[in-house]
Design a protein around this motif. Structure first.
Motif, mmCIF file in Angstrom:
data_model
loop_
_atom_site.group_PDB
_atom_site.id
_atom_site.type_symbol
_atom_site.label_atom_id
_atom_site.label_comp_id
_atom_site.label_asym_id
_atom_site.label_seq_id
_atom_site.Cartn_x
_atom_site.Cartn_y
_atom_site.Cartn_z
ATOM 1 N N ASP A 212 0.844 -1.208 0.000
ATOM 2 C CA ASP A 212 0.000 0.000 0.000
ATOM 3 C C ASP A 212 0.872 1.247 0.000
ATOM 4 O OD1 ASP A 212 -2.095 -1.646 0.142
ATOM 5 O OD2 ASP A 212 -2.783 -1.062 2.128
ATOM 6 N N LEU A 213 1.833 1.243 0.905
ATOM 7 C CA LEU A 213 2.675 2.430 1.036
ATOM 8 C C LEU A 213 3.508 2.650 -0.218
ATOM 9 C CD1 LEU A 213 3.808 2.150 4.724
ATOM 10 C CD2 LEU A 213 2.355 3.877 3.694
ATOM 11 N N TRP A 214 3.996 1.551 -0.751
ATOM 12 C CA TRP A 214 4.797 1.649 -1.971
ATOM 13 C C TRP A 214 3.949 2.234 -3.097
ATOM 14 C CZ3 TRP A 214 4.185 -0.926 -6.693
ATOM 15 C CH2 TRP A 214 5.237 -0.764 -7.589
ATOM 16 N N ALA A 215 2.748 1.684 -3.259
ATOM 17 C CA ALA A 215 1.875 2.155 -4.341
ATOM 18 C C ALA A 215 1.497 3.618 -4.123
ATOM 19 C CB ALA A 215 0.628 1.286 -4.417
ATOM 20 N N LEU A 216 1.227 3.973 -2.872
ATOM 21 C CA LEU A 216 0.906 5.371 -2.554
ATOM 22 C C LEU A 216 2.043 6.291 -2.992
ATOM 23 C CD1 LEU A 216 -0.644 5.519 1.038
ATOM 24 C CD2 LEU A 216 -1.459 6.700 -0.983
ATOM 25 N N LEU B 13 -5.599 8.932 -3.269
ATOM 26 C CA LEU B 13 -6.366 8.634 -2.072
ATOM 27 C C LEU B 13 -5.834 7.353 -1.455
ATOM 28 C CD1 LEU B 13 -8.213 10.449 -3.886
ATOM 29 C CD2 LEU B 13 -10.146 9.174 -2.997
ATOM 30 N N GLY B 14 -5.642 7.352 -0.165
ATOM 31 C CA GLY B 14 -5.138 6.146 0.476
ATOM 32 C C GLY B 14 -5.832 5.897 1.800
ATOM 33 N N TRP B 15 -5.920 4.641 2.144
ATOM 34 C CA TRP B 15 -6.519 4.241 3.419
ATOM 35 C C TRP B 15 -5.520 3.394 4.203
ATOM 36 C CZ3 TRP B 15 -9.015 5.076 -1.048
ATOM 37 C CH2 TRP B 15 -10.212 5.814 -1.015
ATOM 38 N N PRO B 16 -4.365 3.943 4.485
ATOM 39 C CA PRO B 16 -3.321 3.119 5.100
ATOM 40 C C PRO B 16 -3.719 2.693 6.522
ATOM 41 C CG PRO B 16 -2.670 5.405 5.082
ATOM 42 C CD PRO B 16 -3.959 5.332 4.344
#
Lengths: 498, 212
Positions: free
Chosen positions: B119-123, B135-138
């Motif tokens: 997730d963080l990498w893609a963000l 938009l992220g929901w980490p």
């Protein structure tokens, strides 16, 4: 006399040749050469039962080994010396790859002994002049890990001789050619040892010494080869050379001097292969879309890694990044001895002039590369686009697909209803518990709006008969819920208004 | 004489307040107009900040957290900008989004596996691109990771929206803007916990466009 014969002729004076000589090819074709980090390495060849060093890396030469030294002397000098036999086949393959790469500078590329010659007279404009081109090409080769020397001359052979002399000579005028060639030592002819000794015995140290002799005398005493070579170098005698014709697919292979278990040295090699590939593609006016990388291991433990791109590409940085991502997450099953890079099909890819490139196109190119990076790491179906479908059933009114919606219906696949729809939909409707006839979701639900009846799909298996409501709970969540319209009604949560 | 021809007359002034606002926000600020005049007035950039992190903190999903940025997303996508949704907790529902004016072909949903590092990498990758919004929901974010994301956003000028549980309100964050949503009966109460360049003592009371 030579002086008279060296007058430039009309057919010649526009051609200009750039020769690249790889003095360390026996080593560069076999190994990766990162200064300082590799152990002393030398390549030896066997001539007349004697083994002599013919190429070495920087740490070996720092340790005192020289080219021409006997193999045993070198071994005695450096205890940890890694010595490998010369592999002419690997060198030939390496030159083939480099010739493919060089096609991006000229359509006329010719393979030489331990080198290449390119006709660059026609490419000068493209590369903004001789100085730019004469720097860019060797710089690119050096960054790929090759040691190179170049020479420029109006005839191919003269360019080759200048490159071998390692003096970075650039001659563009025919009338200068004779003078500059005369200074070169006879050794640049790279004749067999015995013949060079004969020349030395006659006191002929430089090409100038040879050029001063009468032509007839030269042929009689030393054979016709020397005379012909001098004539070719001066442009007096035609010097036709077979043009390098690239293969319709790309195959590149490099071997490591010793098996490795880490990814880092592989990336260095791969960078070189990709640089060569992309030069080849550029020369071909094409791009690669499907790539196969094979990590060669002993005992048939080869590993294949595929790379599939959205669009054909010939951007070495982009490709390297994609592979890097894959390789760094891959555990090497066995020690790797070499790499093979295979592109089975070339796709036409128009050359886009940098000046004409619109900002917007650049933007979407960046976006494509990002999508490729994301897919590469997260899986082919990780990136999804949303689409509206012409359907009344809420769960079927939307669709996710992995490809860009090619025809976004502008006004658009009329989302069937103007009634309120939640921003979030649950993948599956979630059954709600009932407390005294009232559905619950973290507390009793209050119905705010509804019902909206959706009754459709009776013609296929999935008929839907529901009453939808908008409800809220004590947490202040806005929920989209429905009640089934059958003899035993049940309540489900289907979405969240966010 | 019809009403239409009256409106065409150059001497007839129409109090198009929303136009006035739109112009103001493009001249005074660099932000993306949020579609809520009250919020745009309050924010120093005249809208959602670009090249910075915005944290939207809420207690439970379905409280209007997405609705808050939908008008801005609609504006971005219709201008041809891409928005990335990295690992959303539920399926974004196309008919609802389209109805609110989003150009669906500019939404890219990135479904990662359950791994936080992906997730963080893609963000970060998306933030470094030329997307307008990410938009992220980490799940959990450390200080260092937040800082990385902030740097990524700065490098490209993308607006980053991080949706996080209200519990993280007490932790420090490099985000330029931090909002805590509180859903009231009829409207949304916006507690502005942090806003670069401005101090808020009172929450904003906002009525969302798509009230349900």
């Amino acid at each position: 006399m030579f002086e008279q014969a060296s007058q430039p002729t009309k057919t010649h004076h526009r051609l200009l040749w750039l020769a690249v000589y790889f003095p360390r090819l026996p080593l560069d074709a076999l190994t990766l050469n990162q200064a300082g980090t590799t152990p002393p390495t030398a390549i030896y060849e066997t001539q007349a039962n004697r083994q002599r060093i013919c190429a070495l890396n920087t740490s070996a030469s720092a340790a005192g080994i020289t080219v021409g030294q006997s193999y045993h002397a070198a071994q005695a000098l450096v205890s940890g010396l890694q010595a490998l036999p010369r592999d002419l086949q690997a060198e030939a393959a390496c030159l083939q790859r480099l010739a493919q790469w060089a096609l991006k500078y000229s359509s006329s590329v010719h393979i030489e002994t331990q080198g290449l010659v390119l006709e660059i007279g026609g490419s000068l404009k493209l590369f903004r002049g001789l100085k730019n081109l004469a720097h860019e090409l060797p710089d690119a080769l050096t960054s790929m890990g090759y040691q190179v020397n170049t020479g420029v001359a109006p005839t191919p052979l003269a360019a080759i001789l200048f490159a071998r002399a390692q003096t970075q000579t650039m001659v563009t005028q025919h009338d200068m050619l004779h003078q500059r060639l005369a200074r070169l030592p006879v050794a640049v002819l790279q004749y067999p040892q015995a013949q060079l000794a004969t020349l030395n015995g006659l006191g002929l140290k430089t090409l100038g010494d040879c050029l001063q002799l009468p032509r007839a005398e030269l042929s009689r005493r030393l054979g016709t080869r020397l005379r012909h070579d001098l004539d070719k170098a001066l442009g007096v005698m035609p010097d036709p050379r077979p043009r390098f014709v690239p293969a319709p697919t790309y195959f590149g292979k490099v071997l490591l001097p010793a098996p490795v278990t880490e990814v880092e040295p592989l990336l260095f090699l791969l960078q070189r292969l990709l640089g060569e590939l992309c030069g080849f593609l550029q020369g071909h006016g094409s791009g690669a879309q499907q790539l196969l990388l094979r990590l060669l291991s002993p005992h048939g433990q080869d590993q294949d890694i595929q790379l599939a791109l959205l669009k054909p590409s010939r951007n070495p940085r982009h490709l390297l990044e994609l592979w890097k991502e894959k390789l760094e997450r891959q555990s090497l099953a066995a020690a790797v001895e070499g790499l093979e890079l295979h592109v089975p099909k070339l796709h036409p890819l128009a050359t886009v002039s940098a000046d004409l490139l619109q900002d917007l196109e650049q933007v979407s190119e960046d976006l494509n590369q990002l999508i490729e990076r994301l897919r590469n790491r997260l899986g082919a179906d990780a990136i999804q686009y949303l689409q509206c479908l012409d359907e009344h059933r809420p769960e079927r009114a939307a669709q996710q697909s992995t490809t860009f919606p090619t025809q976004p219906r502008p006004a658009n696949a009329p989302c069937q209803t103007m009634a309120l729809r939640p921003n979030w939909l649950l993948n599956e409707p979630q059954a709600l518990s009932i407390n005294e006839g009232i559905p619950e979701y973290f507390g009793c639900l209050t119905l705010l709006e509804g019902p909206e009846r959706i009754e459709t799909g009776w013609w296929d298996q999935d008929s839907v008969r529901r009453d939808y409501y908008i409800a809220s709970n004590p947490r202040h969540q806005r929920l989209w819920i429905f009640r089934t319209l059958d003899s035993q009604p049940r309540w489900y949560l289907h979405g969240l208004f966010s | 004489m019809s009403l239409h021809s009256v409106l065409q007359h150059p001497l007839i002034w129409q109090g198009k307040e929303h136009q006035f606002h739109a112009r103001r926000s493009t001249t005074t600020g660099q932000g993306w107009p949020s579609g809520y005049a009250q919020l745009d007035n309050a924010l120093p950039e005249g809208g959602w900040p670009r090249g910075m992190l915005t944290e939207i903190l809420f207690d439970y999903p379905g409280q209007g957290e997405l609705q808050l940025i939908i008008p801005a997303l609609a504006r971005m996508t219709r201008k041809g900008h891409t928005t990335f949704w990295i690992h959303p907790p539920f399926t974004p529902y196309a008919p609802a989004l389209q109805r609110q004016g989003l150009a669906l072909e500019r939404l890219l949903i990135v479904n990662t596996s359950q791994r936080q590092e992906d997730d963080l990498w893609a963000l970060e990758q998306a933030l470094r691109s030329d997307a307008a919004a990410v938009l992220g929901w980490p799940q959990k974010l450390g200080d260092r990771q937040l800082r990385r994301l902030q740097l990524a956003a700065e490098s490209s000028g993308a607006s980053a929206f991080l949706f996080r549980p209200a519990g993280s309100a007490n932790r420090n964050s490099p985000a330029a803007l931090r909002l805590h949503l509180e859903q009231m009966d009829k409207h949304l109460r916006l507690h502005i916990l942090k806003c670069r360049g401005r101090l808020f003592t009172r929450p904003l009371e906002l009525t969302l466009n798509n009230p349900a």
